[in-house]
Design an enzyme around this catalytic site. Structure first.
Site, PDB file in Angstrom:
ATOM      1  N   HIS A 276      62.608 -38.472  78.953  1.00 56.91           N
ATOM      2  CA  HIS A 276      61.859 -37.250  78.629  1.00 56.91           C
ATOM      3  C   HIS A 276      62.430 -36.026  79.345  1.00 56.91           C
ATOM      4  CE1 HIS A 276      58.090 -39.738  77.284  1.00 56.91           C
ATOM      5  NE2 HIS A 276      59.053 -39.730  76.393  1.00 56.91           N
TER       6      HIS A 276
ATOM      7  N   GLY B  49      53.412 -48.036  86.038  1.00 55.63           N
ATOM      8  CA  GLY B  49      52.748 -46.735  86.164  1.00 55.63           C
ATOM      9  C   GLY B  49      52.750 -45.883  84.913  1.00 55.63           C
ATOM     10  N   THR B  50      52.555 -46.525  83.763  1.00 51.96           N
ATOM     11  CA  THR B  50      52.467 -45.741  82.516  1.00 51.96           C
ATOM     12  C   THR B  50      51.289 -46.228  81.683  1.00 51.96           C
ATOM     13  OG1 THR B  50      53.601 -45.132  80.460  1.00 51.96           O
ATOM     14  CG2 THR B  50      54.304 -47.198  81.480  1.00 51.96           C
TER      15      THR B  50
HETATM   16  C1  BJW Z   1      49.237 -45.719  88.675  1.00 50.79           C
HETATM   17  C2  BJW Z   1      49.005 -45.093  89.874  1.00 50.79           C
HETATM   18  C3  BJW Z   1      49.539 -45.705  91.004  1.00 50.79           C
HETATM   19  C4  BJW Z   1      48.067 -43.894  88.384  1.00 50.79           C
HETATM   20  N1  BJW Z   1      50.222 -46.844  90.883  1.00 50.79           N
HETATM   21  N2  BJW Z   1      49.927 -46.848  88.585  1.00 50.79           N
HETATM   22  C5  BJW Z   1      51.613 -42.256  66.090  1.00 50.79           C
HETATM   23  C6  BJW Z   1      52.287 -43.447  66.321  1.00 50.79           C
HETATM   24  C7  BJW Z   1      53.486 -43.459  66.976  1.00 50.79           C
HETATM   25  C8  BJW Z   1      54.045 -42.306  67.458  1.00 50.79           C
HETATM   26  C9  BJW Z   1      53.389 -41.123  67.239  1.00 50.79           C
HETATM   27  C10 BJW Z   1      52.199 -41.096  66.556  1.00 50.79           C
HETATM   28  N3  BJW Z   1      51.790 -39.799  66.484  1.00 50.79           N
HETATM   29  C11 BJW Z   1      52.702 -39.021  67.111  1.00 50.79           C
HETATM   30  C12 BJW Z   1      53.686 -39.812  67.585  1.00 50.79           C
HETATM   31  C13 BJW Z   1      54.866 -39.402  68.370  1.00 50.79           C
HETATM   32  C14 BJW Z   1      54.547 -38.875  69.747  1.00 50.79           C
HETATM   33  C15 BJW Z   1      53.467 -39.732  70.413  1.00 50.79           C
HETATM   34  O1  BJW Z   1      53.719 -40.755  70.996  1.00 50.79           O
HETATM   35  N4  BJW Z   1      52.219 -39.302  70.374  1.00 50.79           N
HETATM   36  C16 BJW Z   1      51.138 -40.087  70.960  1.00 50.79           C
HETATM   37  C17 BJW Z   1      50.182 -39.163  71.658  1.00 50.79           C
HETATM   38  C18 BJW Z   1      50.531 -40.957  69.870  1.00 50.79           C
HETATM   39  N5  BJW Z   1      55.778 -38.994  70.490  1.00 50.79           N
HETATM   40  C19 BJW Z   1      56.706 -38.057  70.441  1.00 50.79           C
HETATM   41  O2  BJW Z   1      56.549 -37.008  69.847  1.00 50.79           O
HETATM   42  C20 BJW Z   1      58.009 -38.345  71.153  1.00 50.79           C
HETATM   43  N6  BJW Z   1      59.091 -38.177  70.266  1.00 50.79           N
HETATM   44  C21 BJW Z   1      59.234 -38.962  69.184  1.00 50.79           C
HETATM   45  O3  BJW Z   1      58.443 -39.853  68.895  1.00 50.79           O
HETATM   46  O4  BJW Z   1      60.366 -38.703  68.438  1.00 50.79           O
HETATM   47  C22 BJW Z   1      60.621 -39.507  67.260  1.00 50.79           C
HETATM   48  C23 BJW Z   1      61.183 -40.865  67.588  1.00 50.79           C
HETATM   49  C24 BJW Z   1      60.616 -42.034  67.089  1.00 50.79           C
HETATM   50  C25 BJW Z   1      61.162 -43.279  67.367  1.00 50.79           C
HETATM   51  C26 BJW Z   1      62.275 -43.375  68.146  1.00 50.79           C
HETATM   52  C27 BJW Z   1      62.818 -42.211  68.665  1.00 50.79           C
HETATM   53  C28 BJW Z   1      62.255 -40.977  68.399  1.00 50.79           C
HETATM   54  C29 BJW Z   1      58.207 -37.410  72.327  1.00 50.79           C
HETATM   55  C30 BJW Z   1      57.222 -37.652  73.424  1.00 50.79           C
HETATM   56  C31 BJW Z   1      57.398 -36.599  74.524  1.00 50.79           C
HETATM   57  C32 BJW Z   1      56.408 -36.798  75.660  1.00 50.79           C
HETATM   58  N7  BJW Z   1      56.493 -35.711  76.542  1.00 50.79           N
HETATM   59  C33 BJW Z   1      55.687 -35.710  77.750  1.00 50.79           C
HETATM   60  C34 BJW Z   1      55.859 -34.350  78.453  1.00 50.79           C
HETATM   61  C35 BJW Z   1      57.232 -34.249  79.119  1.00 50.79           C
HETATM   62  C36 BJW Z   1      57.396 -32.944  79.816  1.00 50.79           C
HETATM   63  C37 BJW Z   1      56.369 -32.729  80.912  1.00 50.79           C
HETATM   64  O5  BJW Z   1      56.321 -33.475  81.891  1.00 50.79           O
HETATM   65  O6  BJW Z   1      55.585 -31.772  80.778  1.00 50.79           O
HETATM   66  O7  BJW Z   1      56.075 -36.794  78.599  1.00 50.79           O
HETATM   67  S1  BJW Z   1      53.953 -36.020  77.444  1.00 50.79           S
HETATM   68  C38 BJW Z   1      53.696 -36.961  78.907  1.00 50.79           C
HETATM   69  O8  BJW Z   1      53.311 -38.316  78.531  1.00 50.79           O
HETATM   70  C39 BJW Z   1      55.058 -37.054  79.594  1.00 50.79           C
HETATM   71  C40 BJW Z   1      55.067 -38.503  80.016  1.00 50.79           C
HETATM   72  O9  BJW Z   1      56.404 -38.911  80.235  1.00 50.79           O
HETATM   73  C41 BJW Z   1      54.377 -39.198  78.885  1.00 50.79           C
HETATM   74  C42 BJW Z   1      53.826 -40.562  79.243  1.00 50.79           C
HETATM   75  O10 BJW Z   1      52.823 -40.437  80.203  1.00 50.79           O
HETATM   76  P1  BJW Z   1      52.705 -41.538  81.376  1.00 50.79           P
HETATM   77  O11 BJW Z   1      53.900 -41.450  82.226  1.00 50.79           O
HETATM   78  O12 BJW Z   1      52.384 -42.843  80.799  1.00 50.79           O
HETATM   79  O13 BJW Z   1      51.490 -40.939  82.220  1.00 50.79           O
HETATM   80  P2  BJW Z   1      49.905 -41.204  82.009  1.00 50.79           P
HETATM   81  O14 BJW Z   1      49.202 -40.167  82.792  1.00 50.79           O
HETATM   82  O15 BJW Z   1      49.577 -41.305  80.592  1.00 50.79           O
HETATM   83  O16 BJW Z   1      49.667 -42.639  82.658  1.00 50.79           O
HETATM   84  C43 BJW Z   1      49.805 -42.851  84.062  1.00 50.79           C
HETATM   85  C44 BJW Z   1      49.444 -44.316  84.345  1.00 50.79           C
HETATM   86  O17 BJW Z   1      49.708 -44.542  85.725  1.00 50.79           O
HETATM   87  C45 BJW Z   1      47.967 -44.642  84.117  1.00 50.79           C
HETATM   88  O18 BJW Z   1      47.860 -45.868  83.373  1.00 50.79           O
HETATM   89  C46 BJW Z   1      47.387 -44.836  85.511  1.00 50.79           C
HETATM   90  O19 BJW Z   1      46.397 -45.854  85.592  1.00 50.79           O
HETATM   91  C47 BJW Z   1      48.617 -45.288  86.274  1.00 50.79           C
HETATM   92  N8  BJW Z   1      48.577 -44.952  87.695  1.00 50.79           N
HETATM   93  N9  BJW Z   1      48.192 -43.983  89.639  1.00 50.79           N
HETATM   94  C48 BJW Z   1      50.357 -47.382  89.632  1.00 50.79           C
HETATM   95  N10 BJW Z   1      49.300 -45.175  92.226  1.00 50.79           N
END
Ligand code: BJW
Length: 236
Positions: free
Chosen positions: A110, A177-178
């Site tokens: 990302h 952690g995701t």
């Molecule tokens: C702990 C802890 C501790 C806390 N110890 N654990 C329907 C179906 C499928 C896909 C889609 C759909 N509708 C739309 C889409 C596509 C869309 C998507 O997925 N949307 C969903 C909302 C459904 N995706 C996209 O648009 C992506 N691109 C794409 O799909 O292109 C086409 C393609 C398809 C196939 C192949 C290739 C390409 C792009 C996604 C871009 C995400 N961007 C962000 C922002 C980045 C910039 C920024 O930082 O501002 O990325 S959004 C945000 O979420 C960030 C993160 O990387 C991402 C994931 O979040 P993460 O890391 O999981 O964080 P949290 O907060 O969700 O979870 C934290 C976890 O940690 C929790 O479970 C806690 O319990 C745990 N935790 N403390 C261990 N101490």
């Protein structure tokens, strides 16, 4: 027996104990900001000043001297350095804590908060300071088109071919952690399931927890060093 080929996927939870916010927890980034206002290409076209201000604040947070790699980042760097099999750390995080901890077989799918990209010439440059409408691209010299080198919703994540090849060849997939809410990363476990062992290490069950062979729940700074220690004891 040869050591297994490993792919590790990390998310914001691994950096939480370093002082960075996650996205979807109750005190997370999306509780304070709407995705459609700050994390889409449309938001940047509509209101670039707002988007730059959001990321300038995030960059300032990352520059805080208190924000340092934690024991989980350090354990993964040690595994990378000592693991004789194939290893790839795929992080969804835009922070640089894995790199600072010493991880080298690393993909930032990302993007990276501390790098800039020019929307005119697409050149990625070192950055990390405040971006404004006046910031000039060091490559083409134009102002007004500088954005953080991060992947927003609707944009293609980076290095997908390298990730796909590593997933196809891995024997063990570990997700740390995701929340498993964002694709394509959330789909990796289903992709390897049945042919590779799968393990989740997370504070609580993620959305896809049931898809993993094994899930351990607790803080990353405890679970990750424990897991790495066991792996290195088994395959020294
Ligand atoms: C702990 C802890 C501790 C806390 N110890 N654990 C329907 C179906 C499928 C896909 C889609 C759909 N509708 C739309 C889409 C596509 C869309 C998507 O997925 N949307 C969903 C909302 C459904 N995706 C996209 O648009 C992506 N691109 C794409 O799909 O292109 C086409 C393609 C398809 C196939 C192949 C290739 C390409 C792009 C996604 C871009 C995400 N961007 C962000 C922002 C980045 C910039 C920024 O930082 O501002 O990325 S959004 C945000 O979420 C960030 C993160 O990387 C991402 C994931 O979040 P993460 O890391 O999981 O964080 P949290 O907060 O969700 O979870 C934290 C976890 O940690 C929790 O479970 C806690 O319990 C745990 N935790 N403390 C261990 N101490």
């Amino acid at each position: 027996m040869a050591p297994p080929n490993i792919v590790v996927l990390t998310g914001a939870g691994i950096s939480r104990e370093s002082g960075l916010h996650t996205f979807r927890d109750a005190d997370g980034i999306w509780a304070k900001h709407r995705i459609e206002d700050v994390a889409t290409p449309e938001a940047f076209r509509r209101d670039p000043a707002r988007v730059r201000s959001f990321y300038n604040a995030r960059r300032a947070g990352l520059r805080d001297p208190a924000v340092q790699p934690n024991a989980a980042h350090a354990a993964l760097a040690e595994l990378d350095a000592r693991w004789a099999g194939d290893f790839l750390l795929v992080t969804q995080n835009v922070d640089d804590l894995h790199h600072r901890a010493g991880s080298r077989r690393l993909v930032h799918m990302h993007g990276e908060l501390a790098r800039d990209r020019c929307i005119y010439c697409q050149v990625v440059s070192p950055g990390g300071g405040d971006l404004t409408a006046e910031t000039r691209c060091p490559a083409c010299g134009r102002a007004g088109g500088m954005r953080p080198h991060v992947v927003w919703f609707g944009e293609m994540p980076l290095e997908m071919e390298r990730i796909a090849a590593a997933l196809a060849a891995c024997d063990l997939f570990v997700s740390i952690g995701t929340s498993g809410a964002v694709y394509p990363a959330a789909g990796f476990v289903a992709e390897v399931r049945g042919r590779a062992d799968t393990l989740e290490l997370n504070l609580e069950p993620s959305e896809g927890s049931h898809l993993f062979d094994e899930a351990r729940h607790g803080p990353a700074t405890r679970l990750v060093p424990e897991w790495v220690e066991a792996m290195l004891a088994k395959w020294p």
